[in-house]
Motif scaffolding. Structure first.
Motif, short mmCIF file in Angstrom:
data_model
loop_
_atom_site.label_atom_id
_atom_site.label_comp_id
_atom_site.label_asym_id
_atom_site.label_seq_id
_atom_site.Cartn_x
_atom_site.Cartn_y
_atom_site.Cartn_z
N LEU A 71 0.81 -1.21 0.00
CA LEU A 71 0.00 0.00 0.00
C LEU A 71 0.84 1.27 0.00
O LEU A 71 0.30 2.37 -0.05
N ILE A 72 2.16 1.12 0.05
CA ILE A 72 3.02 2.30 0.06
C ILE A 72 4.21 2.05 -0.87
O ILE A 72 4.76 0.94 -0.91
N ALA A 73 4.56 3.08 -1.62
CA ALA A 73 5.72 2.98 -2.52
C ALA A 73 6.99 2.84 -1.68
O ALA A 73 7.13 3.49 -0.65
N PRO A 74 7.92 1.98 -2.10
CA PRO A 74 9.14 1.76 -1.31
C PRO A 74 9.90 3.04 -0.97
O PRO A 74 10.45 3.15 0.13
N GLU A 75 9.90 4.00 -1.91
CA GLU A 75 10.67 5.22 -1.66
C GLU A 75 10.02 6.11 -0.59
O GLU A 75 10.63 7.08 -0.12
N LEU A 76 8.77 5.79 -0.23
CA LEU A 76 8.09 6.59 0.79
C LEU A 76 8.14 5.94 2.17
O LEU A 76 7.60 6.48 3.13
N MET A 77 8.80 4.80 2.26
CA MET A 77 8.95 4.13 3.55
C MET A 77 9.99 4.86 4.42
O MET A 77 10.83 5.60 3.91
N PRO A 78 9.95 4.63 5.73
CA PRO A 78 11.02 5.17 6.59
C PRO A 78 12.37 4.62 6.13
O PRO A 78 12.44 3.50 5.62
N ASP A 79 13.43 5.40 6.35
CA ASP A 79 14.75 4.91 5.93
C ASP A 79 15.19 3.74 6.80
O ASP A 79 14.60 3.44 7.85
N ARG A 80 16.25 3.07 6.38
CA ARG A 80 16.69 1.84 7.04
C ARG A 80 17.04 2.07 8.50
O ARG A 80 16.73 1.24 9.37
N THR A 81 17.70 3.19 8.81
CA THR A 81 18.11 3.48 10.18
C THR A 81 16.90 3.60 11.10
O THR A 81 16.88 3.03 12.20
N LEU A 82 15.88 4.33 10.63
CA LEU A 82 14.69 4.50 11.46
C LEU A 82 13.91 3.20 11.58
O LEU A 82 13.40 2.88 12.66
N ARG A 83 13.85 2.42 10.50
CA ARG A 83 13.16 1.13 10.59
C ARG A 83 13.82 0.21 11.61
O ARG A 83 13.14 -0.47 12.38
N LEU A 84 15.15 0.21 11.63
CA LEU A 84 15.87 -0.61 12.59
C LEU A 84 15.61 -0.12 14.02
O LEU A 84 15.35 -0.93 14.92
N GLN A 85 15.66 1.19 14.22
CA GLN A 85 15.39 1.76 15.54
C GLN A 85 13.98 1.41 16.00
O GLN A 85 13.76 1.05 17.15
#
Length: 378
Positions: A71-85
């Motif tokens: 439901l969301i374009a990959p480029e609009l996802m949180p960046d890798r650092t924030l996803r890990l946090q």
């Protein structure tokens, strides 16, 4: 302010999706992210708000769902650092929940050995209304023991060597395995407002007259408040937090999910009538309106109630980011007292929304209350 409201809108959508709600509205929310000056900035603000409001894990469930369902374009996802946090934070929340669960089981078993029943207030009991209980963040553990609080504390002192703190009016506190536990002898602080004595009387009446719910935690029976006891307790707890400092989304969700599960068992005419007597009815109306408008509560589960759109909007905005949002100073009691007075004065509109006493009367009562327990002034 517009940036914060947009971020809050994204967070509210993620909460609903994380709780299993409809994803139809996500397309409009994604447009907010797409048109933001910085995708990373808006996601960082969403994460900050989620942490502030105690819904990090629920919002993460929403992120995983929109990603998993495309439901969301990959480029609009949180960046890798924030996803890990974010993922690490969720793991820590789940571990803390299991720690609470184990401690509740051990405490209940200890008290059971001495013929003392343990009732949970808020916290773990509320989590059982969530689709993923361990994603409902836990703070401290609140318990009530059917009039046996003093004996229960003494047993902990004598047998376990636990230090019991008696510096707060309506409960004692102690720490076990790094977890703060509040042992209530009153459900609410009857010294804070004169009308609290009347509310406490109603809470005690339901505690006596209605059978509590029961659950089993690690093999031991634990009690939960009956629906009417819980309805008044949760309402008063939310109202008091809102008026004194702030109300967070986790507390709103506790109400929403509690009502979803228990609406047929709640005596709504009594609750509304008593809330009106205590001048909490407008706050109750706003809480229910926010639950319907923003968190998926079915309006048909509630009786008709009066709507005040402007007040509902002001309450919601204050929940998102309180109008008075300064940080309390530390280490200087004079500065702390000045801060508390300024906050109390700024929040007088909220006081009028949830308490029936006048400001001057409340000021005198609360000064006296603090003098009785001086450590509460810090």
């Amino acid at each position: 302010m517009q940036f914060k409201k947009q971020s809050a809108g994204v967070l509210i959508a993620l909460i609903n999706i994380g709780l299993g709600g409809d994803t139809a509205a996500w397309q409009g929310v994604e447009a907010v992210i797409r048109t933001a000056p910085s995708v990373n900035d808006i996601w960082r603000e969403v994460f900050r708000l989620a942490a502030k409001h105690g819904v990090v894990a629920i919002a993460w469930d929403g992120v995983e769902r929109i990603a998993g369902e495309g439901l969301i374009a990959p480029e609009l996802m949180p960046d890798r650092t924030l996803r890990l946090q974010w993922a690490v934070s969720v793991d820590n929340i789940s571990k803390r929940y299991r720690k609470h669960e184990a401690l509740i089981g051990k405490l209940a078993a200890f008290y059971h050995e001495h013929d003392i029943r343990l009732m949970l207030l808020k916290g773990y009991g509320m989590s059982l209304n969530y689709p993923t209980p361990e994603h409902r963040e836990c703070g401290d553990i609140d318990i009530w023991q059917f009039g046996e609080q003093r004996r229960a504390d003494q047993l902990l002192r004598d047998i376990k060597g636990v230090k019991i703190d008696e510096d707060v009016h309506h409960h004692t506190t102690f720490v076990i395995n790094g977890v703060l536990i509040e042992n209530h002898f009153d459900f609410i602080n009857v010294h804070a407002h004169t009308s609290n004595k009347l509310i406490e009387r109603e809470l005690q009446r339901y505690a006596r007259e209605e059978e509590p719910a029961t659950i089993v935690v690690n093999g031991t029976t634990v009690y939960l408040p009956s629906p009417n006891l819980n309805a008044l307790f949760l309402l008063k707890h939310a109202a008091s937090h809102f008026a004194a400092v702030e109300l967070i989304f986790r507390q709103v969700l506790d109400w929403v999910l509690f009502v979803k599960r228990n609406h047929e068992a709640i005596d709504w005419p009594w609750l509304y009538n008593f809330s009106k007597q205590m001048n909490m009815h407008r706050f109750l109306n706003c809480l229910n309106a926010i639950a319907i408008n923003h968190f998926g509560l079915d309006a048909s589960t509630l009786p008709p109630f009066e709507r005040d759109r402007a007040l509902e909007e002001r309450v919601l905005n204050d929940i998102i980011e309180p109008e008075f949002n300064e940080t309390s100073p530390r280490g200087n009691i004079l500065r702390s007292l000045i801060f508390k007075f300024r906050r109390w004065w700024a929040n007088r509109w909220k006081h009028r929304l949830v308490h029936r006493e006048g400001l001057l009367h409340t000021f005198v009562v609360q000064v006296y209350s603090h003098l009785l327990k001086p450590k509460t002034l810090r």
